[in-house]
Write a protein that holds these residues in place. Sequence first.
Motif, PDB file in Angstrom:
ATOM      1  N   ALA A  46     -26.482  -9.894  19.142  1.00 25.49           N
ATOM      2  CA  ALA A  46     -26.933  -8.883  18.167  1.00 25.49           C
ATOM      3  C   ALA A  46     -28.374  -9.161  17.742  1.00 25.49           C
ATOM      4  CB  ALA A  46     -26.022  -8.918  16.954  1.00 25.49           C
ATOM      5  N   ARG A  47     -29.078  -8.079  17.385  1.00 32.01           N
ATOM      6  CA  ARG A  47     -30.408  -8.244  16.770  1.00 32.01           C
ATOM      7  C   ARG A  47     -30.184  -8.390  15.264  1.00 32.01           C
ATOM      8  NH1 ARG A  47     -32.463  -2.715  18.678  1.00 32.01           N
ATOM      9  NH2 ARG A  47     -30.270  -2.447  18.266  1.00 32.01           N
ATOM     10  N   LEU A  48     -30.756  -9.457  14.720  1.00 31.52           N
ATOM     11  CA  LEU A  48     -30.426  -9.789  13.336  1.00 31.52           C
ATOM     12  C   LEU A  48     -31.608  -9.631  12.400  1.00 31.52           C
ATOM     13  CD1 LEU A  48     -28.710 -13.249  14.044  1.00 31.52           C
ATOM     14  CD2 LEU A  48     -27.604 -11.023  13.972  1.00 31.52           C
ATOM     15  N   VAL A  49     -31.324  -9.159  11.194  1.00 33.89           N
ATOM     16  CA  VAL A  49     -32.294  -9.280  10.103  1.00 33.89           C
ATOM     17  C   VAL A  49     -31.634 -10.123   9.027  1.00 33.89           C
ATOM     18  CG1 VAL A  49     -33.460  -8.056   8.226  1.00 33.89           C
ATOM     19  CG2 VAL A  49     -33.565  -7.145  10.535  1.00 33.89           C
ATOM     20  N   VAL A  50     -32.328 -11.208   8.650  1.00 36.37           N
ATOM     21  CA  VAL A  50     -31.796 -12.100   7.616  1.00 36.37           C
ATOM     22  C   VAL A  50     -32.647 -11.921   6.365  1.00 36.37           C
ATOM     23  CG1 VAL A  50     -31.399 -14.512   6.971  1.00 36.37           C
ATOM     24  CG2 VAL A  50     -30.991 -13.766   9.335  1.00 36.37           C
ATOM     25  N   ILE A  51     -31.977 -11.678   5.236  1.00 37.25           N
ATOM     26  CA  ILE A  51     -32.705 -11.456   3.986  1.00 37.25           C
ATOM     27  C   ILE A  51     -32.367 -12.595   3.024  1.00 37.25           C
ATOM     28  CG2 ILE A  51     -33.038  -9.862   2.057  1.00 37.25           C
ATOM     29  CD1 ILE A  51     -32.040  -7.652   4.028  1.00 37.25           C
ATOM     30  N   ALA A  52     -33.411 -13.300   2.575  1.00 38.59           N
ATOM     31  CA  ALA A  52     -33.179 -14.476   1.732  1.00 38.59           C
ATOM     32  C   ALA A  52     -33.889 -14.342   0.394  1.00 38.59           C
ATOM     33  CB  ALA A  52     -33.678 -15.723   2.458  1.00 38.59           C
ATOM     34  N   GLY A  53     -33.171 -14.681  -0.672  1.00 36.49           N
ATOM     35  CA  GLY A  53     -33.789 -14.786  -1.993  1.00 36.49           C
ATOM     36  C   GLY A  53     -34.345 -16.193  -2.154  1.00 36.49           C
ATOM     37  N   HIS A  54     -34.906 -16.512  -3.346  1.00 32.57           N
ATOM     38  CA  HIS A  54     -35.467 -17.858  -3.464  1.00 32.57           C
ATOM     39  C   HIS A  54     -34.504 -18.871  -4.091  1.00 32.57           C
ATOM     40  CE1 HIS A  54     -37.685 -15.753  -6.983  1.00 32.57           C
ATOM     41  NE2 HIS A  54     -36.541 -16.220  -7.411  1.00 32.57           N
ATOM     42  N   GLY A  55     -33.284 -18.446  -4.387  1.00 23.95           N
ATOM     43  CA  GLY A  55     -32.275 -19.395  -4.892  1.00 23.95           C
ATOM     44  C   GLY A  55     -31.559 -20.069  -3.734  1.00 23.95           C
ATOM     45  N   ASN A  56     -30.510 -20.807  -4.050  1.00 20.68           N
ATOM     46  CA  ASN A  56     -29.790 -21.530  -2.983  1.00 20.68           C
ATOM     47  C   ASN A  56     -29.079 -20.601  -2.016  1.00 20.68           C
ATOM     48  OD1 ASN A  56     -30.641 -23.985  -3.860  1.00 20.68           O
ATOM     49  ND2 ASN A  56     -28.854 -24.332  -5.179  1.00 20.68           N
ATOM     50  N   ASN A  57     -28.735 -19.389  -2.468  1.00 18.37           N
ATOM     51  CA  ASN A  57     -28.136 -18.416  -1.550  1.00 18.37           C
ATOM     52  C   ASN A  57     -29.139 -18.108  -0.431  1.00 18.37           C
ATOM     53  OD1 ASN A  57     -27.163 -15.121  -1.233  1.00 18.37           O
ATOM     54  ND2 ASN A  57     -25.601 -16.691  -1.326  1.00 18.37           N
ATOM     55  N   VAL A  80     -37.308 -12.427   0.045  1.00 19.56           N
ATOM     56  CA  VAL A  80     -37.439 -11.509  -1.090  1.00 19.56           C
ATOM     57  C   VAL A  80     -37.531 -12.397  -2.328  1.00 19.56           C
ATOM     58  CG1 VAL A  80     -36.374  -9.607  -2.370  1.00 19.56           C
ATOM     59  CG2 VAL A  80     -36.045  -9.771   0.101  1.00 19.56           C
ATOM     60  N   GLY A  81     -38.753 -12.647  -2.768  1.00 22.56           N
ATOM     61  CA  GLY A  81     -38.952 -13.591  -3.876  1.00 22.56           C
ATOM     62  C   GLY A  81     -40.209 -14.374  -3.587  1.00 22.56           C
ATOM     63  N   SER A  82     -40.335 -15.533  -4.255  1.00 23.36           N
ATOM     64  CA  SER A  82     -41.583 -16.269  -4.046  1.00 23.36           C
ATOM     65  C   SER A  82     -41.309 -17.724  -3.677  1.00 23.36           C
ATOM     66  CB  SER A  82     -42.449 -16.191  -5.307  1.00 23.36           C
ATOM     67  OG  SER A  82     -41.872 -17.003  -6.287  1.00 23.36           O
ATOM     68  N   GLU A  83     -42.252 -18.276  -2.897  1.00 24.13           N
ATOM     69  CA  GLU A  83     -42.123 -19.675  -2.481  1.00 24.13           C
ATOM     70  C   GLU A  83     -42.121 -20.602  -3.689  1.00 24.13           C
ATOM     71  OE1 GLU A  83     -44.677 -21.001   0.880  1.00 24.13           O
ATOM     72  OE2 GLU A  83     -44.955 -18.842   1.153  1.00 24.13           O
ATOM     73  N   GLU A  84     -42.943 -20.251  -4.674  1.00 21.53           N
ATOM     74  CA  GLU A  84     -43.081 -21.129  -5.857  1.00 21.53           C
ATOM     75  C   GLU A  84     -41.767 -21.252  -6.606  1.00 21.53           C
ATOM     76  OE1 GLU A  84     -45.325 -18.285  -5.552  1.00 21.53           O
ATOM     77  OE2 GLU A  84     -46.337 -19.682  -4.198  1.00 21.53           O
ATOM     78  N   LYS A  85     -40.965 -20.217  -6.575  1.00 24.16           N
ATOM     79  CA  LYS A  85     -39.738 -20.242  -7.388  1.00 24.16           C
ATOM     80  C   LYS A  85     -38.539 -20.814  -6.626  1.00 24.16           C
ATOM     81  CE  LYS A  85     -40.830 -16.528 -10.592  1.00 24.16           C
ATOM     82  NZ  LYS A  85     -40.666 -15.088 -10.794  1.00 24.16           N
ATOM     83  N   MET A  86     -38.747 -21.218  -5.387  1.00 24.46           N
ATOM     84  CA  MET A  86     -37.611 -21.721  -4.601  1.00 24.46           C
ATOM     85  C   MET A  86     -37.023 -22.985  -5.232  1.00 24.46           C
ATOM     86  SD  MET A  86     -38.751 -21.414  -0.646  1.00 24.46           S
ATOM     87  CE  MET A  86     -39.113 -19.836   0.090  1.00 24.46           C
ATOM     88  N   THR A  87     -35.706 -23.133  -5.125  1.00 27.98           N
ATOM     89  CA  THR A  87     -35.093 -24.400  -5.548  1.00 27.98           C
ATOM     90  C   THR A  87     -35.531 -25.467  -4.541  1.00 27.98           C
ATOM     91  OG1 THR A  87     -33.154 -24.110  -4.168  1.00 27.98           O
ATOM     92  CG2 THR A  87     -33.021 -23.173  -6.383  1.00 27.98           C
ATOM     93  N   ALA A  88     -35.341 -26.738  -4.909  1.00 29.20           N
ATOM     94  CA  ALA A  88     -35.814 -27.825  -4.043  1.00 29.20           C
ATOM     95  C   ALA A  88     -35.170 -27.732  -2.659  1.00 29.20           C
ATOM     96  CB  ALA A  88     -35.488 -29.165  -4.693  1.00 29.20           C
ATOM     97  N   ASP A  89     -33.853 -27.487  -2.619  1.00 26.80           N
ATOM     98  CA  ASP A  89     -33.170 -27.433  -1.321  1.00 26.80           C
ATOM     99  C   ASP A  89     -33.598 -26.210  -0.517  1.00 26.80           C
ATOM    100  OD1 ASP A  89     -31.781 -29.771  -1.717  1.00 26.80           O
ATOM    101  OD2 ASP A  89     -30.068 -28.771  -2.659  1.00 26.80           O
ATOM    102  N   THR A  90     -33.775 -25.107  -1.214  1.00 29.58           N
ATOM    103  CA  THR A  90     -34.201 -23.886  -0.516  1.00 29.58           C
ATOM    104  C   THR A  90     -35.589 -24.088   0.083  1.00 29.58           C
ATOM    105  OG1 THR A  90     -32.815 -22.557  -1.948  1.00 29.58           O
ATOM    106  CG2 THR A  90     -34.561 -21.382  -0.804  1.00 29.58           C
TER     107      THR A  90
END
Length: 516
Positions: A46-57, A80-90
């Motif tokens: 399949a052709r995939l689009v992955v959408i990620a927020g900046h939290g652990n999800n 969808v969000g910002s690099e600065e707001k990412m959690t450490a693991d994300t």
Amino acid sequence: MYLVNARQMREMDRFAIEKIGIPSIVLMETAGQAVAQEVEQRYPQARLVVIAGHGNNGGDAFVLSRHLQNRGFAVNTWLVGSEEKMTADTAIAYRALVQSRVHVQKLTPKSWNLFCRELSGADVIIDGLVGTGIKGSLREEAARVVMEINKRKDRAAIVSVDIPSGINADNGVISSVAVSADLTVTFACPRWGHFLFPGAGHCGRLIVRDIGIPAWVGEELGIKARLLQDEFISTLIPKRARHSHKGSYGHVLVIAGSQSYVGAPALTALGAIRSGAGMVTLALPESIQSMVVGLTPEAVYWPWADKAGSFAPHSWEALRATNQPRYDCVVVGPGLGHEVDIDWLKQVIDRTSGPLLLDADALNLLGQDLTLTENRMPVILTPHPGEIARIMKMTVQEVEENRQQIAVKFARQHRVYLVLKGTYSIIATPQGTCFVSPRGSSSLAKGGSGDVLSGMIASFINQTGDVLAGLQCAVYVHGMAGELMDEYSGGASDLGLWIGQALQALAQKDRDNHTL
Ligand SMILES: NC(=O)C1=CN([C@@H]2O[C@H](COP(=O)(O)OP(=O)(O)OC[C@H]3O[C@@H](n4cnc5c(N)ncnc54)[C@H](O)[C@@H]3O)[C@@H](O)[C@H]2O)[C@@H](O)CC1
Ligand SMILES: Nc1ncnc2c1ncn2[C@@H]1O[C@H](COP(=O)(O)OP(=O)(O)O)[C@@H](O)[C@H]1O
Ligand SMILES: [K+]
């Protein structure tokens, strides 16, 4: 399997990280890999689009994107969000993805059109926008993304990481919009939001994947809710012995019926008989007996004094006879109608013994005086949302929005076992534990299914010799029978056949588990 809210899931995570020593990034890696495996298995090429927020999800989404890319999938990943707001693991998962030479695009007003075009070209859209960490209703940008995802529902498969974005994991509430997934892959154990509506209606098929957190952590943290599953129920199904007789499987007394509801006692008896009861006695208003006999030849009949087609006020005096047999479980209520009064019910409660199940019209009477069952144990109540709403003087909507809390609180406060029926039915115990059955179908959304259930409960309580085990078996098998039966044409009186099929399937599962 435990059933948790967002706080309990965080506590489980923390326990795994701090007390067991599993690094949090390992949990994220395992979670992401688990979703990648599910996607790979179901949607090859399949052709995939992955959408990620900046939290652990979003972190889980970055991990799965890397693994699927390595497996040869064409993946477009959007932050969808910002690099600065990412959690450490994300942030770690994001760096690993970028350093694996995967291009991650950031959603901005300028890139919006490209994002929409890529969504339109996708076979599978993966939603890692927000998970159990959601606060309130989705913010504007996230809500717009969710609406774009949902617009592709007919063309692409939608896979949600942990829980469809927009659903409150504690209560299934959707404050504005939520992803409408075809598949949801969650971790360790399911969340309440997967089983409470409207959120539950957005999850599609739910898969629970192990991410290395031992099951005993739930017990250690005192989690009191569980999801019922085939494996567990199959161990509870009562065995039938060759060397047995009708007395081996218990005697159910059903006190039910009126001229307007001739079928209700028959359906209750059917539920008991078709799930293995040894003996069923039907106490009915005298005038309807001849009609019910034709429907249930297996039952024993006990005519009580009649007044205009309902139980007469003093009909309970039948219970005074000293030579009445001992009943192992008593069901009162189906089809009683509105003619009997609370004094009649009080006498019936006081003059019978053993487990007592109150259903339907008996519940409406109980609502007038909740102390009626105070001196009787164990008591089982089986209200649908409308009945518990009447008892508690609330609206059905208030009940539906707080199913878990209401069931648990009521059962504890009044020291009863409570089955709050509906999709999905909840069994709550006087000790404050509760169990959700994932089984059921709209084939059960028809008059009479609840009557069958009350008979099944009594029958299984007798056969297992345990109230809770009986309730768990009955609610689960009733739901399974509903799934097997045709949604349109199957009626409550057809359930008997499907109860048998469900029991056979569970018994086979138990045999398989014991075969090396
Ligand atoms: N044991 C588990 O279940 C594990 C869970 N993990 C993941 O971690 C997630 C929980 O992570 P977090 O606590 O970081 O939370 P989430 O990533 O679910 O949500 C928090 C993020 O969403 C944003 N957000 C919150 N409310 C919003 C709203 N109304 N509108 C728009 N954006 C909103 C926040 O700004 C924050 O960035 C789980 O859902 C799961 O995917 C995994 O990483 C590993 C282990
Ligand atoms: N859509 C559905 N999905 C799953 N179970 C359902 C659904 N509709 C009804 N049921 C089940 O069917 C039964 C209906 O009981 P009830 O409303 O008391 O019916 P009645 O009083 O007519 O017998 C309950 O066990 C309920 O959980
Ligand atoms: K999600």
